[in-house]
Design a protein around this motif. Structure first.
Motif, PDB file in Angstrom:
ATOM      1  N   THR A 152      -5.782  17.901   8.384  1.00  0.00           N
ATOM      2  CA  THR A 152      -6.988  17.210   7.927  1.00  0.00           C
ATOM      3  C   THR A 152      -6.791  16.647   6.529  1.00  0.00           C
ATOM      4  OG1 THR A 152      -8.407  18.599   9.301  1.00  0.00           O
ATOM      5  CG2 THR A 152      -9.458  17.490   7.433  1.00  0.00           C
ATOM      6  N   LEU A 153      -6.215  17.433   5.638  1.00  0.00           N
ATOM      7  CA  LEU A 153      -5.958  16.969   4.274  1.00  0.00           C
ATOM      8  C   LEU A 153      -5.064  15.730   4.287  1.00  0.00           C
ATOM      9  CD1 LEU A 153      -6.091  17.313   1.165  1.00  0.00           C
ATOM     10  CD2 LEU A 153      -4.130  18.871   1.371  1.00  0.00           C
ATOM     11  N   MET A 154      -3.988  15.771   5.056  1.00  0.00           N
ATOM     12  CA  MET A 154      -3.068  14.630   5.127  1.00  0.00           C
ATOM     13  C   MET A 154      -3.786  13.401   5.690  1.00  0.00           C
ATOM     14  SD  MET A 154      -0.349  15.668   3.708  1.00  0.00           S
ATOM     15  CE  MET A 154       0.830  14.410   4.132  1.00  0.00           C
ATOM     16  N   ASP A 155      -4.591  13.600   6.721  1.00  0.00           N
ATOM     17  CA  ASP A 155      -5.333  12.486   7.308  1.00  0.00           C
ATOM     18  C   ASP A 155      -6.312  11.894   6.291  1.00  0.00           C
ATOM     19  OD1 ASP A 155      -6.285  10.791   9.550  1.00  0.00           O
ATOM     20  OD2 ASP A 155      -8.119  11.971   9.314  1.00  0.00           O
ATOM     21  N   LEU A 156      -7.042  12.744   5.592  1.00  0.00           N
ATOM     22  CA  LEU A 156      -8.018  12.262   4.612  1.00  0.00           C
ATOM     23  C   LEU A 156      -7.342  11.523   3.467  1.00  0.00           C
ATOM     24  CD1 LEU A 156     -10.386  15.372   4.488  1.00  0.00           C
ATOM     25  CD2 LEU A 156     -10.835  13.171   5.599  1.00  0.00           C
ATOM     26  N   LEU A 157      -6.226  12.038   2.988  1.00  0.00           N
ATOM     27  CA  LEU A 157      -5.513  11.367   1.900  1.00  0.00           C
ATOM     28  C   LEU A 157      -4.986  10.012   2.348  1.00  0.00           C
ATOM     29  CD1 LEU A 157      -3.602  14.386   0.340  1.00  0.00           C
ATOM     30  CD2 LEU A 157      -5.506  13.122  -0.685  1.00  0.00           C
ATOM     31  N   ARG A 158      -4.451   9.938   3.553  1.00  0.00           N
ATOM     32  CA  ARG A 158      -3.953   8.648   4.070  1.00  0.00           C
ATOM     33  C   ARG A 158      -5.097   7.646   4.212  1.00  0.00           C
ATOM     34  NH1 ARG A 158      -0.465  12.162   7.522  1.00  0.00           N
ATOM     35  NH2 ARG A 158       1.581  12.038   6.553  1.00  0.00           N
ATOM     36  N   ARG A 159      -6.248   8.103   4.707  1.00  0.00           N
ATOM     37  CA  ARG A 159      -7.403   7.216   4.838  1.00  0.00           C
ATOM     38  C   ARG A 159      -7.877   6.746   3.469  1.00  0.00           C
ATOM     39  NH1 ARG A 159     -11.232  10.764   8.374  1.00  0.00           N
ATOM     40  NH2 ARG A 159     -12.788   9.387   7.480  1.00  0.00           N
ATOM     41  N   PHE A 160      -7.875   7.625   2.478  1.00  0.00           N
ATOM     42  CA  PHE A 160      -8.284   7.269   1.121  1.00  0.00           C
ATOM     43  C   PHE A 160      -7.361   6.182   0.568  1.00  0.00           C
ATOM     44  CE2 PHE A 160      -8.753   7.855  -3.444  1.00  0.00           C
ATOM     45  CZ  PHE A 160     -10.111   8.088  -3.595  1.00  0.00           C
ATOM     46  N   VAL A 161      -6.051   6.364   0.763  1.00  0.00           N
ATOM     47  CA  VAL A 161      -5.074   5.369   0.308  1.00  0.00           C
ATOM     48  C   VAL A 161      -5.261   4.055   1.060  1.00  0.00           C
ATOM     49  CG1 VAL A 161      -2.607   4.798   0.269  1.00  0.00           C
ATOM     50  CG2 VAL A 161      -3.376   7.036  -0.515  1.00  0.00           C
ATOM     51  N   ASP A 162      -5.437   4.123   2.370  1.00  0.00           N
ATOM     52  CA  ASP A 162      -5.632   2.907   3.163  1.00  0.00           C
ATOM     53  C   ASP A 162      -6.874   2.142   2.694  1.00  0.00           C
ATOM     54  OD1 ASP A 162      -3.373   3.499   4.636  1.00  0.00           O
ATOM     55  OD2 ASP A 162      -4.480   4.226   6.399  1.00  0.00           O
ATOM     56  N   ASN A 163      -7.976   2.866   2.442  1.00  0.00           N
ATOM     57  CA  ASN A 163      -9.186   2.215   1.941  1.00  0.00           C
ATOM     58  C   ASN A 163      -8.935   1.569   0.586  1.00  0.00           C
ATOM     59  OD1 ASN A 163     -10.681   2.968   4.180  1.00  0.00           O
ATOM     60  ND2 ASN A 163     -11.677   4.692   3.183  1.00  0.00           N
ATOM     61  N   GLY A 164      -8.221   2.260  -0.276  1.00  0.00           N
ATOM     62  CA  GLY A 164      -7.899   1.714  -1.597  1.00  0.00           C
ATOM     63  C   GLY A 164      -7.008   0.494  -1.497  1.00  0.00           C
ATOM     64  N   ASP A 165      -6.009   0.539  -0.615  1.00  0.00           N
ATOM     65  CA  ASP A 165      -5.133  -0.622  -0.417  1.00  0.00           C
ATOM     66  C   ASP A 165      -5.930  -1.816   0.104  1.00  0.00           C
ATOM     67  OD1 ASP A 165      -2.841   0.665  -1.308  1.00  0.00           O
ATOM     68  OD2 ASP A 165      -2.099   1.123   0.712  1.00  0.00           O
ATOM     69  N   ALA A 166      -6.842  -1.556   1.049  1.00  0.00           N
ATOM     70  CA  ALA A 166      -7.668  -2.643   1.602  1.00  0.00           C
ATOM     71  C   ALA A 166      -8.572  -3.233   0.519  1.00  0.00           C
ATOM     72  CB  ALA A 166      -8.500  -2.127   2.781  1.00  0.00           C
ATOM     73  N   LEU A 167      -9.157  -2.386  -0.312  1.00  0.00           N
ATOM     74  CA  LEU A 167     -10.007  -2.858  -1.399  1.00  0.00           C
ATOM     75  C   LEU A 167      -9.202  -3.707  -2.379  1.00  0.00           C
ATOM     76  CD1 LEU A 167     -12.728  -2.845  -2.912  1.00  0.00           C
ATOM     77  CD2 LEU A 167     -11.983  -0.697  -3.989  1.00  0.00           C
TER      78      LEU A 167
END
Length: 184
Positions: A152-167
């Motif tokens: 879960t931690l790895m998934d959440l961190l990847r999603r956070f990075v993906d959202n930041g990259d998209a922004l």
């Protein structure tokens, strides 16, 4: 058979729910900030890595380029890109590693702007020990986590990075900040 994707008067349009807002400017508190907590996580991780890398006669940042070179990063420019640092900081770091006899730099005979990196036998021996130290320290930081917690931690961190990259892409923010590698 009717097309299920076409709205009919009997099917009300579904309202798109606004994404949740976890922060508001008037109630923001750094102690509950994701960014602040991630920075604290990174700081304590780096402090513990710094301590454990002393056994290999490395500072907390010197192990990083060694791993990249071990994994095939063979030029100064590529290593700087991988580490998200500037060429000047990378050069100073490589100077220290070269002085320790861990790597060598050689200017390309094809393109004089390119500087190739290679581990010395001593550098390869040290670099091959680094992953075990990293694993040990990371596992200590993850003590008490279940396998599901970790996933879960790895998934959440990847999603956070993906959202930041998209922004960043949407706002043309460009590449992230360059990190400095200066150390004593």
């Amino acid at each position: 058979m009717p097309d299920m994707n076409v709205k009919t008067p009997e099917q009300p349009a579904q309202a798109t729910a606004a994404p949740p807002r976890f922060y508001e400017g008037d109630t923001y508190c750094k102690d509950n900030s994701v960014g602040f907590l991630m920075k604290r996580c990174l700081a304590v991780l780096l402090r513990n890595l710094e301590h454990r890398m002393q056994a290999l006669d490395l500072t907390g940042t010197q192990w990083h380029p060694l791993i990249h070179v071990l994994e095939g990063c063979d030029t100064v420019a590529a290593c700087a890109r991988e580490m998200q640092t500037d060429a000047g900081g990378m050069t100073r770091m490589l100077d220290r590693l070269e002085t320790k006899g861990l790597l060598v730099r050689e200017r390309s005979t094809v393109d004089r702007r390119v500087v190739h990196l290679a581990l010395t036998p001593k550098g390869r021996e040290v670099a091959q020990q680094v992953p075990a130290v990293l694993a040990e320290v990371l596992n200590e930081h993850l003590r008490g986590f279940t396998a599901q917690d970790f996933a879960t931690l790895m998934d959440l961190l990847r999603r956070f990075v993906d959202n930041g990259d998209a922004l960043a892409a949407a706002s043309n923010a460009g590449p992230g900040p360059k990190l400095t590698l200066d150390e004593g």
